[in-house]
Design an enzyme around this catalytic site. Structure first.
Site, short mmCIF file in Angstrom:
data_model
loop_
_atom_site.label_atom_id
_atom_site.label_comp_id
_atom_site.label_asym_id
_atom_site.label_seq_id
_atom_site.Cartn_x
_atom_site.Cartn_y
_atom_site.Cartn_z
CG HIS A 1 1.55 -9.02 -3.49
ND1 HIS A 1 2.13 -8.34 -2.46
CD2 HIS A 1 2.56 -9.40 -4.30
CE1 HIS A 1 3.44 -8.28 -2.64
NE2 HIS A 1 3.73 -8.93 -3.76
CG ASP B 1 0.37 -7.51 0.37
OD1 ASP B 1 -0.33 -8.49 0.06
OD2 ASP B 1 1.33 -7.11 -0.31
N GLY C 1 9.87 -10.98 -6.83
CA GLY C 1 10.13 -12.33 -6.32
C GLY C 1 10.56 -12.33 -4.88
CG ASN C 2 13.80 -10.17 -2.89
OD1 ASN C 2 14.43 -9.77 -3.86
ND2 ASN C 2 14.35 -10.92 -1.94
CB SER C 3 6.63 -10.08 -2.89
OG SER C 3 6.73 -8.86 -3.56
N GLY D 1 -15.42 4.04 15.57
CA GLY D 1 -16.67 4.56 15.04
C GLY D 1 -16.67 6.05 14.77
CB VAL D 2 -14.63 8.79 14.87
CG1 VAL D 2 -15.27 8.82 16.24
CG2 VAL D 2 -13.20 8.25 14.95
CB ILE E 1 -10.28 10.91 11.85
CG1 ILE E 1 -9.69 9.67 11.15
CG2 ILE E 1 -10.88 10.55 13.19
CD1 ILE E 1 -8.61 8.96 11.94
#
Length: 501
Positions: free
Chosen positions: A130, A160, A232-234, A290-291, A293
């Site tokens: 992001h 992310d 800003g820490n992201s 392929g299930v 749940i």
């Protein structure tokens, strides 16, 4: 008073002073200071932490030519609305309307800042997706202020994360990943990043929680920390006291936008695997079972005789998925995958995604109270594949003729007219719900008209009488709930447990 009464008082005062002195010497400074190693960690890794600067061209939302000439967004009826309308829309000259006309919105550039860290001295940087999403230009700013254009290597939206690459003009400092699985609650951690565009900032705190699921993505398993993390820490690193990266700071919970001591970091175990694949393939290649749940609730566990409640209940099996040829069926409960315990559906989603495509694994299921092991060769989850969810149709008027009432439901055998009314596919078999009592357990579990009951207590049904017969038998057996396999009009299945009391 005599000395006999004064002396004990003096003794108590002396002991109190000694206690306060001991607390001051041993307790308060340590609490205020934290561990001695924080400064050493910061000094060791600070040059590997970078700022990420991005620019993006966006369409202007209002008139006035964009930029500083754009008309402010004002509440309707504001006393300034008429003034700004005259000033921006009717003035002449650059940025104003020509001859009283309105300006056409013009594209403008926006800038944003985030954080990242160098994992390879060749110029490889990890950050959050992001931070760089939709950017036209990405620049890496080193700790000494050097600004270098970077290229995008790959992103993974589900965790992310993003990997960047730039050409260094001088030798770099890099950091390595630690083992986030070894973290304990209360361990000290250090966050370094670019909060509010202030540049390299060091904060410290402890690990407040592990394996946090905040429903932000399909593979949530965050480290929670009270180290100050702000906007800003992201994308910045979370270090242990050995100077190893044990997380990537990604999210905060805050009513005000500032740190309130609840921040979340993607654990390094997840990050390292994602980064390796992005560097190698430029994309993520996740395992696929392929299930579909769902959770094993207390009621479902009681119906299936699973004690204690655990695992991931298989609600549907993809006809083209790896689980189908392995013999996994709706109603099975997956309790172990490739040697790892599965406590809930999130556990299964994460471990399947982290398993290599094409690997043959043992899947332990519970079927009719017995454990069985199935061998499955994993396929690949395609990013374009949409997660299937039970989609309910709008509730139409109830059928005039109801053949049976049970469990707070009006039930009817499927007919051509009912299929047409509820747009039910021909492949769906069972008993259709035509009305739901608003005060029933079925209504609370979100059953609605148009749903089709396929099985009751893992036995197929074709009429309302079949359902009533099964419910009566369960009551005689002392069961508190009944497990229904329910299909929507498109054939997507889910399990619902209803009270029979």
């Amino acid at each position: 008073m005599t000395a006999a009464t004064i002396a004990p008082t003096r003794l108590r005062l002396g002991l109190a002073a000694l206690a306060v002195g001991a607390f001051s010497a041993l307790g308060t400074p340590a609490y205020a200071r934290g561990p001695d190693g924080i400064a050493d960690v910061a000094e060791k890794v600070i040059d590997a932490v970078v700022n990420i600067s991005t620019s993006q061209t966006v369409e202007a939302k209002g008139g006035g030519g964009g930029g500083s000439n754009a008309m402010p967004q004002l509440p309707p009826g504001s006393p300034f609305e008429e003034f700004f309308d005259d000033f921006f829309k009717n003035r002449k000259g650059p940025g104003g309307g020509s001859k009283g006309g309105e300006n056409s919105p013009a594209p403008r550039k926006t800038n944003s800042l985030g954080s990242g860290f160098i994992i390879d001295t060749s110029g490889v940087v990890v950050t959050n997706n992001h931070v760089i999403a939709d950017a036209d230009e990405i620049n890496v700013i080193l700790n000494d202020g050097t600004k270098i254009k970077a290229e995008l290597v790959g992103v993974d939206k589900k965790t992310d994360l993003a990997v960047l690459k730039f050409k260094p003009s001088k030798p770099l400092v890099s950091v390595k990943f630690g083992d986030s699985d070894k973290l304990r609650l209360g361990d000290w951690v250090v966050a370094i990043g670019n909060p509010f565009s202030l540049g390299g900032t060091v904060t410290a705190g402890i690990v407040s929680a592990k394996n946090r699921d905040i429903s932000s993505g399909p593979y949530d398993s965050y480290i929670q920390t009270d180290a100050s993390i702000n906007r800003g820490n992201s994308g910045g690193p979370l270090f242990n006291l050995d100077g190893d990266v044990i997380g990537v700071n990604t999210l905060i919970i805050s009513p005000s936008g500032g740190s309130i001591g609840i921040g979340f970091a993607v654990p390094s175990k997840t990050v390292a695997g994602v980064v390796d694949q992005l560097r190698q393939f430029g994309e993520l290649r996740r395992g696929w079972l392929g299930v579909r749940i769902q959770s094993v609730t207390d009621e479902i566990a009681e119906s299936l005789n699973i004690k204690p409640p655990r695992g991931a209940l298989v609600a549907g099996v993809d006809d083209k998925g790896p689980a189908k040829p392995a013999g996994i069926e709706p109603g099975d409960v997956v309790v172990k995958f490739d040697g790892k315990d599965v406590k809930d559906p999130k556990d299964l989603s994460r471990v399947v995604a982290d398993t290599a495509v094409g690997k043959e694994v043992d899947v332990v299921i519970i079927r009719k109270s017995q454990e069985e092991t199935k061998k499955v060769t994993l396929g690949r989850l395609q990013d374009a594949e949409k997660v299937q969810a039970a989609v309910k149709t709008d509730e139409p008027p109830p059928e005039k003729t109801v053949t049976q009432k049970a469990l707070g439901l009006d039930l009817a055998a499927l007919s051509k007219d009912l299929r047409a009314r509820y747009k039910i596919k021909d492949s769906v078999k069972g008993v259709v719900v035509t009305n739901v009592d608003a005060n029933s357990d079925a209504a609370e579990k979100r059953l609605s008209a148009g749903d089709v009951i396929v099985e009751v207590a893992q036995e197929a049904v074709s009429s309302g009488a079949d359902i009533q017969k099964r419910v009566d038998q369960l009551k005689k057996d002392g069961k508190k709930s009944v497990l229904l396999l329910v299909s929507n009009a498109d054939g997507e299945l889910r399990f619902v447990a209803l009270s029979v009391q």
